[in-house]
Design a protein around this motif. Structure first.
Motif, PDB file in Angstrom:
ATOM      1  N   ALA A 717      50.527  -1.680 121.762  1.00 38.66           N
ATOM      2  CA  ALA A 717      49.253  -2.362 121.501  1.00 38.66           C
ATOM      3  C   ALA A 717      48.521  -1.753 120.311  1.00 38.66           C
ATOM      4  O   ALA A 717      47.871  -2.465 119.532  1.00 38.66           O
ATOM      5  CB  ALA A 717      48.374  -2.298 122.750  1.00 38.66           C
ATOM      6  N   ASN A 718      48.634  -0.435 120.158  1.00 36.86           N
ATOM      7  CA  ASN A 718      47.928   0.258 119.080  1.00 36.86           C
ATOM      8  C   ASN A 718      48.689   0.264 117.753  1.00 36.86           C
ATOM      9  O   ASN A 718      48.237   0.857 116.776  1.00 36.86           O
ATOM     10  CB  ASN A 718      47.638   1.707 119.490  1.00 36.86           C
ATOM     11  CG  ASN A 718      46.678   1.782 120.653  1.00 36.86           C
ATOM     12  OD1 ASN A 718      45.888   0.869 120.887  1.00 36.86           O
ATOM     13  ND2 ASN A 718      46.755   2.870 121.408  1.00 36.86           N
ATOM     14  N   LYS A 719      49.861  -0.363 117.729  1.00 37.26           N
ATOM     15  CA  LYS A 719      50.686  -0.458 116.518  1.00 37.26           C
ATOM     16  C   LYS A 719      51.101   0.925 116.002  1.00 37.26           C
ATOM     17  O   LYS A 719      51.133   1.181 114.798  1.00 37.26           O
ATOM     18  CB  LYS A 719      49.963  -1.234 115.418  1.00 37.26           C
ATOM     19  CG  LYS A 719      49.518  -2.628 115.830  1.00 37.26           C
ATOM     20  CD  LYS A 719      48.839  -3.365 114.688  1.00 37.26           C
ATOM     21  CE  LYS A 719      48.354  -4.740 115.139  1.00 37.26           C
ATOM     22  NZ  LYS A 719      47.699  -5.488 114.036  1.00 37.26           N
ATOM     23  N   ASP A 720      51.413   1.822 116.930  1.00 40.46           N
ATOM     24  CA  ASP A 720      51.831   3.165 116.537  1.00 40.46           C
ATOM     25  C   ASP A 720      53.124   3.116 115.721  1.00 40.46           C
ATOM     26  O   ASP A 720      54.049   2.361 116.046  1.00 40.46           O
ATOM     27  CB  ASP A 720      52.064   4.038 117.772  1.00 40.46           C
ATOM     28  CG  ASP A 720      50.766   4.376 118.494  1.00 40.46           C
ATOM     29  OD1 ASP A 720      49.692   4.000 117.981  1.00 40.46           O
ATOM     30  OD2 ASP A 720      50.827   5.000 119.563  1.00 40.46           O
ATOM     31  N   ASP A 721      53.194   3.920 114.676  1.00 44.91           N
ATOM     32  CA  ASP A 721      54.395   3.969 113.844  1.00 44.91           C
ATOM     33  C   ASP A 721      55.545   4.663 114.565  1.00 44.91           C
ATOM     34  O   ASP A 721      56.692   4.251 114.478  1.00 44.91           O
ATOM     35  CB  ASP A 721      54.113   4.711 112.529  1.00 44.91           C
ATOM     36  CG  ASP A 721      53.211   3.922 111.600  1.00 44.91           C
ATOM     37  OD1 ASP A 721      53.230   2.674 111.685  1.00 44.91           O
ATOM     38  OD2 ASP A 721      52.487   4.549 110.799  1.00 44.91           O
TER      39      ASP A 721
END
Length: 763
Positions: A717-721
């Motif tokens: 959801a947080n678009k973590d790399d």
């Protein structure tokens, strides 16, 4: 000869290539070009213009494409329509053609094939589609004859959806991407690179489209030169190719792993449309006066000789003459390749195929979307005329790609020449291409003008000690080999003449048999569901944490979709998600299904609120170890499932079952060094599976270990790399990181919701 230019390149007036180097500016000026930027020149490719016309995002770097038409066949359309129904489908919003060319033989297996055909007909009636009955046409030939139009885009649930030679940019994808189009959603992709396939010269006598295609594939597949890009065919050599020849090259572009293809069009293509009664669908397509391409593949048509793709990949390419000169060495290399795929599961040798220094084959096939074209069959007939294939092991079968082609070769005498030779003429059917028709005998060697020759595809059942070898060749050289009673022979040795056959298309064949709703839905029609046509099982949203067991570890350089879910007779369960899933990886890793089901049984217990310490002893021990660091882990926030590791999975078919079968067995992820194709990665995402990427094959886990993903839902959801993972092996915990690669916002939400069906229900 095929050569590549890695740097960008300008194409001036459709003829002159100018490399993007220090001298480019002066060379452009010498051709009267002085005021065009590279970015502007990129917009002058044919591909850019078509994509811009179909993009709805307003951003040409992030495309949201809506297609003009859709196509599916009877391995894929049941699952697509069932998915769309579950998501609220009421009507097909654009023309959607349901063909029946893969499971045309109405055999009894899991699903009686005709049950699917009746389902397809009633679906076309209910939702306003087009239904092509069995044996009328293979999916791609019908699309060429009746759907393609210059400047349009078609999306198909078959990987060989390629109509670029006719000016149609077509893409083969997994079924969920068609579902999105049926529900008014878009095909989302970054703007692809565009590679110029610059043709010059003309093919020599005896060289056919498969020879040119294999030469290109052999050059560009290994290094991914055109992977996920658009191949744009340009240059002075295009005009020297007939429409059928261009089509035969074009359909094989799929085997390069490109995204799509497009060709410049001319009077030759206009004539094709005119012959098929659709000249209004033609328009001239060509690059602008100055077009810029990201790279170039130069094809000298004059220099290409008859080719053969030896087992077990279309890129394993040699000239036929080279195979005959060095048969022992080349067959030894094939045997080494077999060792990688088959291990010690089966004894495999081809040395007994060498007779007096040449290769003796047992079977020839000319078939399907690649081989079954009018000109291919007529050329084969010319070579076979007055010759006989003999009464020994060698057999030859020819499958025209459509009934109109079949009727024309009957009328012009080509069929008689083929039949008199001892060959058999059969109806339009894709079976030989994927192992459902003319399956070779054990240890037989088959030469085929079809699309693929992967291991475990055309009939091989290694776990039962059975293996067959398939090589790809052009119809002309297959006919020359047949005329030589199975001794491998290039068609350039044919000393006769190729006649000039004129094609006459009879549209009445389709008018009298194909159901066409003309876009009008009839909600009163009831879908007819046979007893083995099942709905998709329910699937849950992505939990906050995941505990996944590695249930298969594959270190082959490439893992094909045919190895992930075998084709052939296994597809008789294609309309029953759980029934088909029993065959997942069955020819590659027979332990997979049992291991995955064991883990999934624990997940089903979790969903009934069984605490994690009440699971199997194995999972309880793993949870105890994890809980030392992650105290809040519980059955409320931690899902249990499985994953596989493969170095490069997904080469080959677009069929979504390669992913969905893992999902319905409790799969939550794949871990790969890279994904062979966009379409397989898209299938994973659309079934709610995490497409993890790991840096190398040096793994921090092994098969049957567990991997814990703390906070995976939040990370998505947080678009973590980077994604944190913890390998749990023999009581030890090892932290490592993975990546998910680029995901659109919609793709992230599909994963969060658990699958595309859930995503649409939520919407």
């Amino acid at each position: 000869m095929v050569t590549t230019l890695n740097n960008g390149c300008y194409l001036v007036n459709g003829e002159t290539l100018i490399a993007d180097d220090a001298e480019a500016s002066s060379k452009l000026q010498a051709h009267g070009v002085s005021d065009i930027s590279k970015d502007k020149a990129k917009e002058n490719t044919i591909a850019y213009g078509i994509l811009k016309a179909h993009n709805t995002s307003g951003n040409m770097e992030k495309l949201c494409v809506k297609f003009d038409k859709l196509t599916s066949h009877d391995i894929t359309y049941v699952g697509i329509i069932q998915t769309a129904r579950a998501s609220g489908l009421t009507k097909f919003p654009i023309p959607y053609v349901l063909t029946n060319c893969h499971n045309s033989l109405c055999a009894v297996g899991g699903t009686i094939n005709e049950d699917d055909h009746v389902f397809g007909l009633t679906a076309a009636q209910k939702y306003g589609g087009i239904y092509v009955p069995p044996h009328q046409a293979v999916i791609h030939q019908f699309a060429r004859e009746m759907l393609a139009s210059s400047g349009s885009m078609i999306l198909g649930s078959d990987s060989h959806t390629r109509y670029g030679a006719l000016g149609t940019m077509a893409i083969g994808e997994g079924g969920p991407e068609l579902v999105k189009q049926l529900l008014g959603q878009t095909y989302d992709v970054d703007m692809p690179g565009v590679v110029a396939i610059y043709l010059e010269g003309a093919p020599k006598k005896g060289v056919g489209p498969q020879d040119v295609a294999l030469a290109i594939i052999g050059k560009v597949f290994g290094d991914g030169f055109v992977k996920n890009k658009v191949m744009e065919f340009v240059g002075p050599g295009v005009k020297n190719l007939s429409a059928d020849f261009r089509i035969g090259v074009d359909v094989m572009t799929t085997e390069t792993t490109c995204l799509s293809s497009i060709w410049q069009t001319d009077e030759t293509i206009k004539e094709f449309y005119d012959i098929h009664g659709r000249v209004s669908e033609y328009k001239e397509l060509k690059p602008g006066n100055v077009a810029y391409y990201d790279s170039v593949v130069k094809v000298d048509l004059d220099s290409i000789n008859p080719m053969i793709a030896m087992p077990f990949h279309p890129s394993n390419v040699y000239e036929i003459d080279e195979v005959n000169r060095n048969a022992a060495d080349i067959l030894a290399d094939v045997e080494k390749r077999a060792k990688v795929s088959f291990g010690d599961k089966v004894e495999f040798s081809l040395q007994d195929k060498i007779k007096d220094g040449k290769l003796l084959v047992e079977q020839g096939i000319i078939a399907g979307c690649a081989g079954g074209g009018f000109e291919n069959i007529c050329a084969a007939a010319d070579i076979l005329k007055g010759k006989y294939i003999g009464n020994d092991k060698f057999t030859l079968s020819v499958y025209p790609a459509s009934t109109p082609i079949y009727m024309e070769v009957v009328k012009n005498g080509a069929a008689a020449a083929i039949l008199e030779s001892g060959a058999i003429l059969k109806t339009a059917f894709c079976g030989p291409c994927f192992g459902a028709g003319d399956t070779p005998a054990n240890n037989a060697f088959s030469i085929r003008h079809s699309t693929r020759n992967f291991p475990n595809r055309e009939g091989s059942k290694v776990q039962n000690g059975q293996v067959a070898s398939v090589a790809l060749m052009d119809a002309r050289s297959i006919a020359a080999t047949a005329a030589n009673k199975g001794i491998l022979t290039p068609a350039t040795e044919f000393d006769g003449d190729f006649e000039k056959y004129k094609y006459h298309f009879d549209s009445n064949i389709y008018k009298n048999r194909v159901f066409d709703s003309h876009g009008k839905a009839d909600p009163s029609v009831e879908l007819v569901l046979g007893p083995n046509i099942k709905d998709w099982p329910s699937m849950v949203a992505l939990p906050e944490n995941l505990l996944l067991k590695v249930v298969s570890e594959i270190h082959d350089p490439v893992t094909t979709t045919d190895e992930l879910i075998p084709s052939g007779e296994t597809s008789s369960y294609r309309s029953n998600p759980l029934g088909l899933a029993e065959f997942t990886l069955s020819r590659k890793d027979p332990e997979y299904v049992g291991l995955a089901k064991e883990v999934y049984a624990q997940e089903l217990k979790r969903r009934e609120d069984t605490p994690l310490d009440g699971m199997s002893a194995e999972i309880s021990d793993v949870v105890k170890e994890i809980s030392k660091t992650y105290q809040d882990v519980s059955s409320k926030n931690t899902g249990i499932g499985s994953t596989i590791f493969a170095v490069k999975p997904g080469d080959g078919s677009a069929r979504e079952q390669a992913a969905s079968c893992q999902k319905v067995l409790g799969g939550w992820a794949n871990i790969a060094v890279e994904y062979a194709t966009k379409r397989y990665r898209s299938n994973l995402i659309n079934w709610g599976m995490l497409p993890f990427i790991i840096d190398s094959e040096d793994l921090p886990f092994k098969n049957k270990d567990y991997i814990f993903f703390p906070g995976i839902r939040s990370a998505v959801a947080n678009k973590d790399d980077s994604i944190k993972a913890v390998a749990v092996s023999e009581g030890k915990m090892t932290e490592f990181t993975l990546k998910l690669g680029n995901l659109t916002d919609d793709e992230r939400q599909i994963i969060l919701d658990g699958c595309l069906i859930n995503y649409n229900r939520v919407k």
